[in-house]
Design an enzyme around this catalytic site. Structure first.
Site, PDB file in Angstrom:
ATOM      1  N   ASN A 143      11.727   0.580   1.020  1.00 47.20           N
ATOM      2  CA  ASN A 143      10.649   1.536   1.287  1.00 47.20           C
ATOM      3  C   ASN A 143       9.905   1.259   2.594  1.00 47.20           C
ATOM      4  O   ASN A 143       9.352   2.178   3.190  1.00 47.20           O
ATOM      5  CB  ASN A 143       9.665   1.500   0.114  1.00 47.20           C
ATOM      6  CG  ASN A 143       8.329   2.138   0.455  1.00 47.20           C
ATOM      7  OD1 ASN A 143       8.188   3.362   0.432  1.00 47.20           O
ATOM      8  ND2 ASN A 143       7.339   1.323   0.821  1.00 47.20           N
ATOM      9  N   ALA A 195      15.251   9.565  14.147  1.00 50.08           N
ATOM     10  CA  ALA A 195      16.619   9.061  14.321  1.00 50.08           C
ATOM     11  C   ALA A 195      16.902   7.943  13.323  1.00 50.08           C
ATOM     12  O   ALA A 195      17.976   7.887  12.713  1.00 50.08           O
ATOM     13  CB  ALA A 195      16.810   8.567  15.756  1.00 50.08           C
ATOM     14  N   SER A 199      13.493  10.274   4.916  1.00 51.29           N
ATOM     15  CA  SER A 199      12.375  11.156   5.267  1.00 51.29           C
ATOM     16  C   SER A 199      12.910  12.511   5.708  1.00 51.29           C
ATOM     17  O   SER A 199      14.001  12.604   6.299  1.00 51.29           O
ATOM     18  CB  SER A 199      11.550  10.560   6.410  1.00 51.29           C
ATOM     19  OG  SER A 199      10.577  11.505   6.835  1.00 51.29           O
ATOM     20  N   ARG A 222       0.848  -1.203   0.000  1.00 49.59           N
ATOM     21  CA  ARG A 222       0.000   0.000   0.000  1.00 49.59           C
ATOM     22  C   ARG A 222       0.882   1.251   0.000  1.00 49.59           C
ATOM     23  O   ARG A 222       2.107   1.143   0.021  1.00 49.59           O
ATOM     24  CB  ARG A 222      -0.915   0.018   1.230  1.00 49.59           C
ATOM     25  CG  ARG A 222      -0.165  -0.056   2.550  1.00 49.59           C
ATOM     26  CD  ARG A 222      -1.114  -0.104   3.738  1.00 49.59           C
ATOM     27  NE  ARG A 222      -1.874  -1.338   3.787  1.00 49.59           N
ATOM     28  CZ  ARG A 222      -1.413  -2.505   4.276  1.00 49.59           C
ATOM     29  NH1 ARG A 222      -0.182  -2.582   4.759  1.00 49.59           N
ATOM     30  NH2 ARG A 222      -2.161  -3.584   4.299  1.00 49.59           N
ATOM     31  N   TYR A 253      11.541   7.511  14.959  1.00 51.15           N
ATOM     32  CA  TYR A 253      11.420   7.527  13.490  1.00 51.15           C
ATOM     33  C   TYR A 253      12.449   8.489  12.896  1.00 51.15           C
ATOM     34  O   TYR A 253      13.152   8.160  11.930  1.00 51.15           O
ATOM     35  CB  TYR A 253      10.001   7.947  13.126  1.00 51.15           C
ATOM     36  CG  TYR A 253       9.728   8.073  11.646  1.00 51.15           C
ATOM     37  CD1 TYR A 253       9.454   6.952  10.862  1.00 51.15           C
ATOM     38  CD2 TYR A 253       9.739   9.322  11.022  1.00 51.15           C
ATOM     39  CE1 TYR A 253       9.198   7.072   9.497  1.00 51.15           C
ATOM     40  CE2 TYR A 253       9.478   9.448   9.669  1.00 51.15           C
ATOM     41  CZ  TYR A 253       9.209   8.327   8.910  1.00 51.15           C
ATOM     42  OH  TYR A 253       8.953   8.450   7.559  1.00 51.15           O
TER      43      TYR A 253
HETATM   44  N1  LIG Z   1       3.745   9.156   4.100  1.00 52.74           N
HETATM   45  C1  LIG Z   1       4.627  10.144   4.148  1.00 52.74           C
HETATM   46  O1  LIG Z   1       4.287  11.331   4.187  1.00 52.74           O
HETATM   47  C2  LIG Z   1       6.091   9.836   4.165  1.00 52.74           C
HETATM   48  C3  LIG Z   1       7.012  10.901   4.251  1.00 52.74           C
HETATM   49  C4  LIG Z   1       8.360  10.604   4.265  1.00 52.74           C
HETATM   50  C5  LIG Z   1       8.785   9.302   4.191  1.00 52.74           C
HETATM   51  N2  LIG Z   1       7.881   8.295   4.121  1.00 52.74           N
HETATM   52  C6  LIG Z   1       8.374   6.929   4.057  1.00 52.74           C
HETATM   53  O2  LIG Z   1       7.798   6.263   2.955  1.00 52.74           O
HETATM   54  C7  LIG Z   1       7.763   4.855   3.205  1.00 52.74           C
HETATM   55  C8  LIG Z   1       6.348   4.325   2.945  1.00 52.74           C
HETATM   56  O3  LIG Z   1       5.468   4.927   3.864  1.00 52.74           O
HETATM   57  P1  LIG Z   1       3.898   5.055   3.614  1.00 52.74           P
HETATM   58  O4  LIG Z   1       3.568   6.452   3.926  1.00 52.74           O
HETATM   59  O5  LIG Z   1       3.540   4.497   2.299  1.00 52.74           O
HETATM   60  O6  LIG Z   1       3.355   4.132   4.807  1.00 52.74           O
HETATM   61  P2  LIG Z   1       2.253   2.959   4.827  1.00 52.74           P
HETATM   62  O7  LIG Z   1       2.053   2.647   6.268  1.00 52.74           O
HETATM   63  O8  LIG Z   1       1.082   3.327   4.001  1.00 52.74           O
HETATM   64  O9  LIG Z   1       2.979   1.750   4.110  1.00 52.74           O
HETATM   65  C9  LIG Z   1       4.072   1.091   4.703  1.00 52.74           C
HETATM   66  C10 LIG Z   1       4.071  -0.360   4.290  1.00 52.74           C
HETATM   67  O10 LIG Z   1       5.207  -0.975   4.940  1.00 52.74           O
HETATM   68  C11 LIG Z   1       4.784  -2.217   5.458  1.00 52.74           C
HETATM   69  N3  LIG Z   1       5.632  -2.639   6.569  1.00 52.74           N
HETATM   70  C12 LIG Z   1       5.631  -2.185   7.843  1.00 52.74           C
HETATM   71  N4  LIG Z   1       6.529  -2.862   8.569  1.00 52.74           N
HETATM   72  C13 LIG Z   1       7.123  -3.747   7.734  1.00 52.74           C
HETATM   73  C14 LIG Z   1       8.124  -4.740   7.891  1.00 52.74           C
HETATM   74  N5  LIG Z   1       8.691  -4.973   9.087  1.00 52.74           N
HETATM   75  N6  LIG Z   1       8.489  -5.475   6.819  1.00 52.74           N
HETATM   76  C15 LIG Z   1       7.903  -5.262   5.619  1.00 52.74           C
HETATM   77  N7  LIG Z   1       6.934  -4.361   5.416  1.00 52.74           N
HETATM   78  C16 LIG Z   1       6.555  -3.612   6.464  1.00 52.74           C
HETATM   79  C17 LIG Z   1       3.329  -2.021   5.876  1.00 52.74           C
HETATM   80  O11 LIG Z   1       2.640  -3.259   5.964  1.00 52.74           O
HETATM   81  C18 LIG Z   1       2.826  -1.125   4.760  1.00 52.74           C
HETATM   82  O12 LIG Z   1       2.288  -1.859   3.687  1.00 52.74           O
HETATM   83  C19 LIG Z   1       8.235   4.678   4.641  1.00 52.74           C
HETATM   84  O13 LIG Z   1       9.613   4.368   4.664  1.00 52.74           O
HETATM   85  C20 LIG Z   1       8.020   6.053   5.233  1.00 52.74           C
HETATM   86  O14 LIG Z   1       8.853   6.286   6.339  1.00 52.74           O
HETATM   87  C21 LIG Z   1       6.543   8.524   4.098  1.00 52.74           C
END
Ligand SMILES: NC(=O)c1ccc[n+]([C@@H]2O[C@H](COP(=O)([O-])OP(=O)(O)OC[C@H]3O[C@@H](n4cnc5c(N)ncnc54)[C@H](O)[C@@H]3O)[C@@H](O)[C@H]2O)c1
Length: 259
Positions: A99, A167, A151, A25, A165
């Site tokens: 990711n 860190a 991030s 997702r 997060y």
């Molecule tokens: N959403 C934002 O605004 C934003 C901003 C900066 C960085 N990020 C980074 O983008 C990436 C994706 O985030 P997102 O916003 O899509 O979050 P999200 O929660 O929608 O998706 C994260 C996915 O990672 C999976 N996941 C969690 N723990 C896991 C593990 N141990 N092993 C495998 N999969 C695992 C979850 O099941 C989920 O499908 C992350 O690294 C997040 O830190 C997001």
């Protein structure tokens, strides 16, 4: 594929194989879809196997060029198993996108030892294991592309997210440089993309509407980031002709943080 990545156009990337973690997702699914659209074979891996399989099937119902697999990034052996599965299925892997991530919102002084370890383990250990396993594999083949999702929180300490997060994501940017230096001579690039707050379901779920409005107002470009653009950055860094860039961290935060 040319071993040292001498191709000049993106078209030469067609039929490369990419693995995206946390791709069931959110941003990971968006990145996987972009890679798929560019002709990559894509493994969408996630802790939530059922959701990964479903998301992959939405891209490719026949499962020829997109598949969903279980991969818990906290488990180094899981990376080894998935690497072997993909080599069996598609002969080789050439791109890894680290990711997978998650955060909890807790005030600084209330973060428990367990929660600190848990958030760091997914965001930082997971990226480390991915870089180690696929870095060694790519180096042995003389070619590879690794893109780590960092991030803005890792650069400015975060706003809605916690210290654990922030860190961990700071550590992701550092690991990116360490692996880039190690693997460059073997034809492997390692880069990070550092998004600011994105227009994604998890953000709208975790951040209260008034806080979200404040965040949006504080962004010079006046809006949350578009995940499709982050996906395009990843596709660009994954390309064969991207070898001019390694050890870099590309910011995409709407001007919220400038350096
Ligand atoms: N959403 C934002 O605004 C934003 C901003 C900066 C960085 N990020 C980074 O983008 C990436 C994706 O985030 P997102 O916003 O899509 O979050 P999200 O929660 O929608 O998706 C994260 C996915 O990672 C999976 N996941 C969690 N723990 C896991 C593990 N141990 N092993 C495998 N999969 C695992 C979850 O099941 C989920 O499908 C992350 O690294 C997040 O830190 C997001």
């Amino acid at each position: 594929m040319s071993p040292q990545g001498t191709a000049e156009t993106w078209e030469d990337d067609a039929h490369h194989v990419a693995l995206v973690t946390g791709a069931a997702r959110g941003l990971g699914a968006c990145i996987a879809a972009r890679l798929y659209d560019r002709g990559y074979r894509v493994a969408l891996t996630d802790l939530d196997e059922e959701a990964a399989v479903k998301t992959a099937a939405e891209l490719d119902p026949e499962g020829r060029n997109a598949i969903g697999l279980a991969l818990d990034v906290r488990d180094k052996d899981a990376f080894l198993r998935v690497r072997d599965q993909l080599v069996d299925r598609w002969d080789a892997v050439s791109v890894l996108v680290n990711n997978a991530g998650y955060y909890t919102t807790e005030s600084l002084m209330d973060i428990t030892a367990d929660n600190f370890t848990s958030v760091v383990s997914t965001n930082l250990n997971g990226t480390f294991f991915g870089c180690q396993v696929f870095g060694a594999y790519f180096a042995a083949r003389g070619y590879g592309r690794i893109v780590n999702i960092a991030s803005l929180a890792g650069q400015n300490g975060g706003t809605a997210t916690g210290a654990h997060y922030a860190a961990a994501k700071g550590g992701v940017a550092t690991l990116t440089k360490v692996f880039a230096r190690e693997l460059g001579p073997q034809g492997v690039t390692v880069n990070a993309v550092s998004p600011g707050p994105q227009d994604l379901p998890v953000v709208r779920r975790m951040v209260a509407p008034d806080k979200l409005a404040q965040i949006e107002a504080s962004i010079p470009m006046g809006r949350l980031g578009r995940p499709q653009f982050i996906a395009d950055m990843v596709v660009l860094l994954a390309a064969e002709h991207a070898d001019a860039v390694t050890g870099a961290c590309w910011d995409a935060n709407g001007g919220l943080y400038m350096r």
